[in-house]
Design an enzyme around this catalytic site. Structure first.
Site, PDB file in Angstrom:
ATOM      1  CE  LYS A  20      34.598 -82.010  11.389  1.00  8.88           C
ATOM      2  NZ  LYS A  20      33.009 -81.756  11.418  1.00  8.88           N
ATOM      3  CB  THR A  21      31.767 -77.015  13.640  1.00  3.72           C
ATOM      4  OG1 THR A  21      31.949 -78.350  13.413  1.00  3.72           O
ATOM      5  CG2 THR A  21      30.241 -77.020  13.678  1.00  3.72           C
ATOM      6  CG  ASP A  23      30.912 -81.685   8.758  1.00  2.54           C
ATOM      7  OD1 ASP A  23      32.085 -81.523   8.537  1.00  2.54           O
ATOM      8  OD2 ASP A  23      30.370 -81.847   9.751  1.00  2.54           O
ATOM      9  CD  GLU A  24      33.820 -85.419   9.983  1.00  2.25           C
ATOM     10  OE1 GLU A  24      34.806 -85.550   9.449  1.00  2.25           O
ATOM     11  OE2 GLU A  24      33.768 -85.025  11.258  1.00  2.25           O
ATOM     12  CD  GLN A  43      40.268 -86.133  12.134  1.00  2.00           C
ATOM     13  OE1 GLN A  43      39.620 -86.076  13.029  1.00  2.00           O
ATOM     14  NE2 GLN A  43      40.462 -84.585  11.784  1.00  2.00           N
ATOM     15  NE  ARG A  74      40.917 -87.225  18.420  1.00  2.00           N
ATOM     16  CZ  ARG A  74      40.102 -86.366  17.427  1.00  2.00           C
ATOM     17  NH1 ARG A  74      39.074 -85.698  17.736  1.00  2.00           N
ATOM     18  NH2 ARG A  74      40.723 -85.933  16.490  1.00  2.00           N
TER      19      ARG A  74
END
Length: 705
Positions: A29-30, A212-213, A243, A590
């Site tokens: 995503k970044t 973002d997020e 998330q 993770r």
């Protein structure tokens, strides 16, 4: 443009108008946000000064800024990239006069807010219910982030104190020309909502808004994004509803779920290719999160089809689970640096830390303090050390006025002078000061009572098991009440740590290992292994919440039991269970190469043993996706039901005992049977809501515990 997959390329090169990018865990995503910024400048010719990119942490903002500048080949990036709070400060410094406030305002930090609230709580009018400063600040913060005005709501008499503090708190801030952290969002949202000229000014300035997020936005942040983008419609939101795990911090999952309603003609892009985890890990994670109803839907996949099957281990109890994890790390020859042990609450760390110590594995706690290094545990251990070694002046100084008993710094300085002059232990000096007229009468009385307490407990330590001795110590010193009344944010966690310490004491007693001295020697041996080289590889221990955004080769997700994950506090709400399921999904994703899940048939919680049931989340994973390891099998031996109080006896006025919070009275109930909820007011003055079937409650007969 750097190499992108097809889905990433479609999102990056989307034209004008609202766009929602559903970016699954590990999907890059970044990279998409950075490439979108670069594409708008280099391909669309957008002036960087017309770009606004908002995120949640300074670290994320810094990374985004540096990567975009590098991508564009410039030293100074003129786009506005930062956190929501820094953007709010930027706007308010220029526009707050429109709200009748001074532009030279200061921003009160956490310590400033706490100091102010302490003073206000101290001045509460008589008759108002007591409340801790931290509790009041948390309540104020939650309401502000939701843009609500509780000072106008008079329906709930239980909130009278909090409403009074709300009014006084904001009056004092305004008088001091100060804002708190939440004001940076709330007042910015208010400016954009109530002042069209200001709103239009920044709509013209920022022609493209990237966020973002997005799943972590609260009501105020949502309104800022809405108002800034409504004129041109160019909002590019990147997030993952799977998330969303921060509702307790004010985030609303509805913001991302309702994005298409809030921004008509939205184009939705799904980033489903995962670059982090193996296919078996993603299959397990997808199987769990797909059970959520409130999601927009996506299925992660990876081009890396190989990988070990996820494993599940069912231990007999919590200590056996911890030993398994430590032994498994060693037997598999794993590099500690690439191993993470994840759990739902910090209170679960103690047996894991002990098991790692036994195996000589270095570890670090992220977002928490190592169990035996926590203040409350060190305080109790200091008391115990003085009981077995009256010459231990270091431990004695630590607890002489903890909890506060009127022996202040001046008195301690005088006592230290006596110790130096006479070359005798501090406890011997304390025995001699009852007739010393140079000390205040209050100090002499307090010292006399302290000496009597220590002498009495010292005698009992010779014949009493460790756990009952510690329980009496906590009771007679009032240490548990001292922790419960603290102003620290984590006072509930500190109470959990005391309960976990009692569990450790009980286990020592059950082994029949010896008396208090042996117990302290065991702990001293553990402590001696803590002195590791900082550069040495270490196993990481952290909560599932703290793990978001990180990744490890091997992940052990422990405590997958009903009441832990999902947490007992979420049992009464499908929405809260869904958030717990998302938390489980975050923890699983993770892992890069290996994922091990574990649970226990029995666990010592709050100082009491109870039967446990494997988490429903494990049951949602198809059997063929999990390799069960160890001798036990879920199907071989049914798990015992956890004991629950007779819900028919829980009614208004019922006296109950909670394993963590002590004695309380049921104020009112709602629901029935397994869905019965009760609001309980404890002797500390605090009130809490509980799902009775999941809470560690006992019904008291009269005043008996």
């Amino acid at each position: 443009m750097v190499r992108l997959n097809d889905a990433q390329m479609l999102a990056v090169t989307a034209g004008d108008g609202p766009a929602l990018v559903l970016a699954g865990a590990g999907s890059g995503k970044t990279r998409v946000i950075v490439e979108r910024l670069a594409w708008l400048v280099s391909e669309r010719g957008i002036d960087p000064r017309n770009l606004l990119a908002l995120t949640f942490t300074n670290k994320a903002a810094g990374e985004m800024r540096s990567r975009t500048a590098q991508r564009l080949g410039v030293e100074e990036l003129r786009a506005w990239i930062g956190t929501f709070h820094s953007f709010g400060l930027y706007i308010l410094r220029r526009e707050i006069a429109a709200l009748g406030r001074d532009k030279t305002f200061t921003v009160a930090d956490d310590a400033d807010q706490l100091s102010l609230m302490k003073a206000l709580v101290k001045d509460l009018p008589k008759g108002m219910a007591p409340v801790s400063p931290r509790e009041a600040l948390s309540w104020i913060s939650r309401n502000k982030q939701d843009l609500s005005s509780p000072e106008l709501e008079e329906e709930d008499p239980n909130q009278e104190t909090l409403r009074w503090l709300w009014r006084k708190y904001h009056a004092r801030l305004e008088k001091a020309s100060a804002l708190d952290f939440d004001d940076l969002l709330v007042l910015t949202a208010r400016l954009l909502e109530e002042h069209p000229d200001i709103r239009e000014k920044y709509q013209r300035r920022f022609r493209h808004v990237l966020i973002d997020e997005y799943q972590d936005t609260n009501r105020a942040q949502y309104l800022i994004a809405l108002r800034l983008s409504e004129a041109h419609g160019n909002i590019f939101a990147v997030g993952d509803e799977d998330q969303g795990i921060y509702s307790w911090r004010g985030a609303s999952i509805r913001n991302i779920l309702d994005f298409e309603k809030d921004f008509p003609n939205t184009r939705v892009f799904r980033l489903e290719q995962n670059y982090r985890s193996t296919s078996p890990i993603l299959s397990v994670a997808n199987a769990v999160v797909s059970n959520n109803v409130n999601r927009l839907g996506k299925t992660l996949w990876t081009a890396a089809k190989e990988g070990e099957q996820a494993r599940f281990y069912l231990a007999e109890d919590g200590d056996a689970e911890a030993r398994f994890v430590a032994e498994d790390i060693v037997s598999r020859g794993l590099s500690p640096r690439q191993v993470a042990i994840l759990f739902r609450t910090n209170g679960q760390s103690r047996p894991l830390e002990e098991a790692l110590r036994v195996k000589g594995l270095a570890y670090c706690m992220v977002g928490g303090t190592q169990f035996y290094g926590r203040k409350e545990i060190k305080d109790v251990l200091a008391y115990l050390r003085v009981l077995v070694n009256p010459k231990d002046d270091l431990s004695l100084r630590r607890i002489l006025n903890v909890p506060a008993r009127g022996i202040g710094a001046t008195t301690l300085e005088q006592l230290d002078a006596y110790v130096r002059d006479r070359a005798t232990p501090l406890l011997d000096v304390l025995r001699e000061v009852e007739t010393d007229q140079s000390l205040s009468g209050r100090a002499r009385t307090a010292i006399g009572e302290f000496v009597h307490l220590m002498d009495d407990l010292s005698l009992k330590a010779k014949t009493t098991a460790v756990r009952p001795l510690v329980e009496e110590l906590l009771h007679r010193t009032g240490y548990r009440d001292f922790v419960a009344q603290t102003d620290e944010k984590d006072f509930r966690t500190r109470l959990e740590m005391l309960d976990e310490f009692l569990s450790s004491c009980q286990q020592f007693d059950e082994r029949g290992s010896g008396a208090l001295l042996e117990f302290l020697q065991d702990l001293a041996l553990f402590s001696d292994t803590d002195d590791w080289d900082d550069s040495a590889p270490r196993v990481t221990l952290m909560t599932c919440h703290a793990a978001k955004g990180l990744e490890f080769d091997e992940v052990y997700l422990v405590g997958l039991e009903e009441g832990l994950l999902p947490h007992a506090s979420a049992q009464d709400s499908e929405a809260e269970v869904e958030e717990e399921r998302r938390l489980c999904y975050v923890a699983m994703t993770r892992a890069r190469k290996g994922l091990t899940l574990s649970a226990a048939r029995e666990r010592l919680l709050y100082g009491e043993r109870s039967g446990r049931r494997v988490s429903r989340f494990v049951g949602e994973i198809p059997q063929e996706l999990l390799r069960v390891i160890g001798e036990t099998r879920t199907a071989d031996r049914p798990l015992p039901e956890a004991a629950a109080p007779d819900t028919a006896r829980i009614k208004m006025g019922t006296q109950v005992w909670h394993a963590q919070f002590g004695k309380g009275t049921v104020m009112y109930t709602s629901g029935s049977g397994n869905r019965l909820r009760a609001r309980i007011r404890f002797q500390t003055g605090r009130s809490r809501d509980f799902m009775v079937s999941a809470a560690p409650l006992k019904i008291l007969d009269g005043d008996k515990r």
